[in-house]
Design an enzyme around this catalytic site. Sequence first.
Site, PDB file in Angstrom:
ATOM      1  N   ASP A 479     -43.332  16.916 -56.581  1.00 31.90           N
ATOM      2  CA  ASP A 479     -42.704  15.598 -56.525  1.00 31.90           C
ATOM      3  C   ASP A 479     -41.311  15.705 -55.912  1.00 31.90           C
ATOM      4  OD1 ASP A 479     -42.394  12.905 -57.011  1.00 31.90           O
ATOM      5  OD2 ASP A 479     -42.759  13.024 -59.170  1.00 31.90           O
ATOM      6  N   ASP A 549     -46.971   4.943 -56.544  1.00 27.42           N
ATOM      7  CA  ASP A 549     -46.943   4.846 -57.998  1.00 27.42           C
ATOM      8  C   ASP A 549     -47.597   3.557 -58.464  1.00 27.42           C
ATOM      9  OD1 ASP A 549     -45.849   7.241 -58.582  1.00 27.42           O
ATOM     10  OD2 ASP A 549     -43.808   6.520 -58.917  1.00 27.42           O
TER      11      ASP A 549
HETATM   12  C1  DGJ Z   1     -42.835   9.961 -59.616  1.00 25.54           C
HETATM   13  C2  DGJ Z   1     -44.296  10.169 -59.359  1.00 25.54           C
HETATM   14  O1  DGJ Z   1     -44.706   9.377 -58.301  1.00 25.54           O
HETATM   15  C3  DGJ Z   1     -45.071   9.860 -60.630  1.00 25.54           C
HETATM   16  O2  DGJ Z   1     -46.438   9.968 -60.403  1.00 25.54           O
HETATM   17  C4  DGJ Z   1     -44.628  10.803 -61.712  1.00 25.54           C
HETATM   18  O3  DGJ Z   1     -44.994  12.109 -61.385  1.00 25.54           O
HETATM   19  C5  DGJ Z   1     -43.122  10.692 -61.913  1.00 25.54           C
HETATM   20  N1  DGJ Z   1     -42.406  10.842 -60.676  1.00 25.54           N
HETATM   21  C6  DGJ Z   1     -42.652  11.695 -62.899  1.00 25.54           C
HETATM   22  O4  DGJ Z   1     -41.298  11.718 -63.012  1.00 25.54           O
END
Ligand code: DGJ
Length: 743
Positions: A479, A549
Site C-alpha cells: 500500500d 477503496d
Molecule cells: C488503503 C487501502 O486502499 C485499503 O484497502 C486498506 O489497506 C487501508 N489503506 C489500510 O490502511
Amino acid sequence: MSISCKRLVLSLISGLIMTSFTPLISAADTGIISVETAHVSLVFRITAEKQLEQLYFGEKLIDAEELVQLKKKHKPDTDRQYMLEAYTASGNRFVSQPALIAHHHDGNMSTELVFVSADQVMHDDNVSETIIHLKDRFYDFFVDLHFKSYYKEDVISQWVTYMHDEPTDVDLVQFYSAYLPVHSTQYYLTHFHGFWAGEMQLTEEKLQPGTKVVESIKGVRTTQSDNPSFLLSLDGELKEDHGEVIGGAVAWTGNFRMSFELDYQNILNVLLGMNPYNSRYTLPAGKTFHTPEVILTYSIRGAGQVSRNLHAWARKYNLYHGDDVRPVVLNSWEGAYFSFDEAVLEQMMTDAAEIGVEMFVLDDGWFGNKYPRNNDNAGLGDWQVNREKLLRGINHLADFANARGMQFGLWIEPEMVNPKSELFEQHPEWVVQQPNRELYLWRNQLLLDLTNPAVQDFIYNTVDSILTAVPNIAYLKWDANRHVENAGSTYLDPQKQTHFWIEYTKGLYDVYERIRSKYPGILIQACASGGGRLDFGSLKYHDEFWPSDNTDPLKRIRIQYATNLIYPPIATASHVSTSPNHQTNQVTPLKFRFDVAMTGRLGLELQPKDLDSEEKTFAASAISDYKKIRETIQHGDLHRLYSPYDEHGWSGQMCLSPDQSEAVVFIFSLTHHNRGDLPVIKLKGLDPGASYNVTELNKNNESFWGNNREFTGDYLMKTGMNVNVSNRYESAVFRLTLSGKVK
Ligand code: DGJ
C-alpha cells in the site's frame, strides 16, 4: 522493400530467432524502416538530409517500401519544414512541443538529430526489437530509439536512451518516451480521471485546436486522479467493435505527461512519457539515461480489440505470473479494520476457509509496539509484530491459515512513516522534505525518501525480514497512502534536487527488482489508497492491483469497466463487501455484489461471521462456481456488451476462452427499467457453427427462459439472449460450454 527490411519481416514470419543485434539499415540506404506486428505497421524514412521521418502508424501495409514515394499533400515552403520527425528535438524548425530538450555543455539549447544506423534483433519468434541510432549533427550527443514489436499481440513498445561524450554535463529538460504524429480528420480522446474511491472515471472528448494534457505531478499515488493511458478514436466517437483506435499507456510509476497538441494542419502531435515538471536532469558524459516504456497498439476493430491486445500483452509480457490462475482472497480490512486480535483473525480464517476462500490477507494494524498501530495515527515504519494483539506472531496466523487449506498474505506500506514511530525518531532525515519548510502530513504520515540508497536498503530489508521470518507468506498487499509534498531530499545534492521525482521511482523499481529476484513466487498486490498506482510500470512487479477503496458494486461496475479498457480483468482485484456499503451506504443484494466481483479476480472484503447461514451457502456456491469459470474470466478475451456509461441503464460483458469452447456472460441492471424493457444480449466471438449449452450461475430466480438449453453460436450472436434483468441491482451470470459442432 530494402533487402535488410525484408530480412526483418521474413525472420518475423518464419520465426527465425536471432539472439544478437544485426545492422538493419545503413545510412547509405535510401531507407524505409518498418516495425511490424500481425496487423500494424510503424514506418520511418531517412530523408536526404539524414533526418528520421515518421511516415505511418496504422493498419498493416502489405509493402511498407511503397511509402518511399510518399509526398505530403500540402505545398510547404520546403519539404523539410513540414516533415514529421520520428523524434522531435527543440531548436529545430519544429513548431509543436518537442519530445527532447537538451541543454548542451556550451549552453546550446537546441538538438538536431540525424540518422546514424539501425539494428534489429529477434528476441524469440514473437518479439523483435529495432533500435534506431540518432546523433546530434554537431555534438557528441546520442539518442537511441527502441521499438519492441509483440507480433501476435499487435503491441509496439517504445523507449529512448540518451548518452553523450560532451566535455561537461548535459542537462535534460524534456525527455518524452515517444512522439507520435497522427493525421486524421477528427480525434476523440478517451482518458481516465478520478479521485479517492472514484478512480478511473471514463471521459471522452473531441480534441480541439490547442493542447489537451493528461498528467500527474503528485508522485507515488500518481494514478489516483489521472491515469497514464488513453484511447484515441480516429473516425468519430469511440466504438466497441469497429473504427480506428490507437491505445496507449506510459509504463511509469511516477509523474507522467501525455499531451495531445492539435496543430494548424490538423495533425495531432502526441507526446508520451515522464513529466518534465520540475525535473531537469543532469547527465554526465558516458552515462545513459533511459526513458520509461510507452505501450502502443492500434486496431481498425474498435476499442474492444485494442483492449484485448493490451490484455493479452499484459498477461504474457507485463504482469507478474500472468500465466497463472489467481486465488480467491479474503482481505481483512473492511471486516476488521484495526480492531482485531488473534481470536478475531482465527475466527475470520475459519469462516473464510469454510466458504472456499483460498488466500487470507491480514491488512493494516498488525505491527508497532512502542507506538501500536491501532489507528492511522501511529506505528508506520515499525514493522515488528504487535505483541499485544498477536501473541504468537504472524507465523502462527500463517500456519493457522495453511492448516485450513488457505494461503496467507500480509499488508505492508513500507514507503511510509508516521511521525509517531520509532523509525521517525531514529531517522528523521529519511523523510522527504525541503529546507526551511514545515513537514506536510497526509493521513498522519510522511514519505520516506527512496532516492536515498539507505532508505532503499531499509525497505528491502523490511520486506526481506518479514518474508524470512514467515516463509509461508504467499501474498503481500503493498500500500502507499499519500503522495509527495515537500518534494526534496536530504540525500541528493542541492543542485540535483530536481532529480527527486525520477530517482524516487527508480529507487522504488530497484527495491522491487531485489525483492522479485529473491522472492519470484510471491504474489504482490499494488495498492495506493485504492487505484493510486495503476500503470504498466508498476504491474511489471505485481500480480494485481486494488482498483479502488470503493467496494459499492454499482460504483465498481463503472470503475472496472473503464479500468478494463486498458488493464486486464485477471489483475483487477474485485471484492464482495458488506451491505450497507461502508463508502456509500448503499444497500445491495449479495448476488449483485458477487456477480460484479466475479468479473475480475474474485475476493471478499468483509467479516464472514456477519453472513447469515443462507448468505454463507450462497457465498460458498458462488465461490465454487467462480473456480470453475475463472480460467475463462482471467485468461479469456473480454468482449463488452453494454456500457454502464451509456444511458440505457445496463452493463454487460463476456469473457471467451481462446479456443471459443467456454464463455461467461454477465448482465447488470443499474437502474429501474419499465416493465418489459429487457436487455437483449447479443454475444460476440463465439463459433457460429458450434452449439453451446447455457447454464445460469449464482441463481436466485431464473433470468433466462433458455437456461440449460443448447443454442448455436450463430443464434446467440445474432438473436441474442433476452434476459429478465430489469430492476435496479438485478443481475445474471451465464456459463456457456461448447456442446458440439452443428456443421
Ligand atoms: C488503503 C487501502 O486502499 C485499503 O484497502 C486498506 O489497506 C487501508 N489503506 C489500510 O490502511
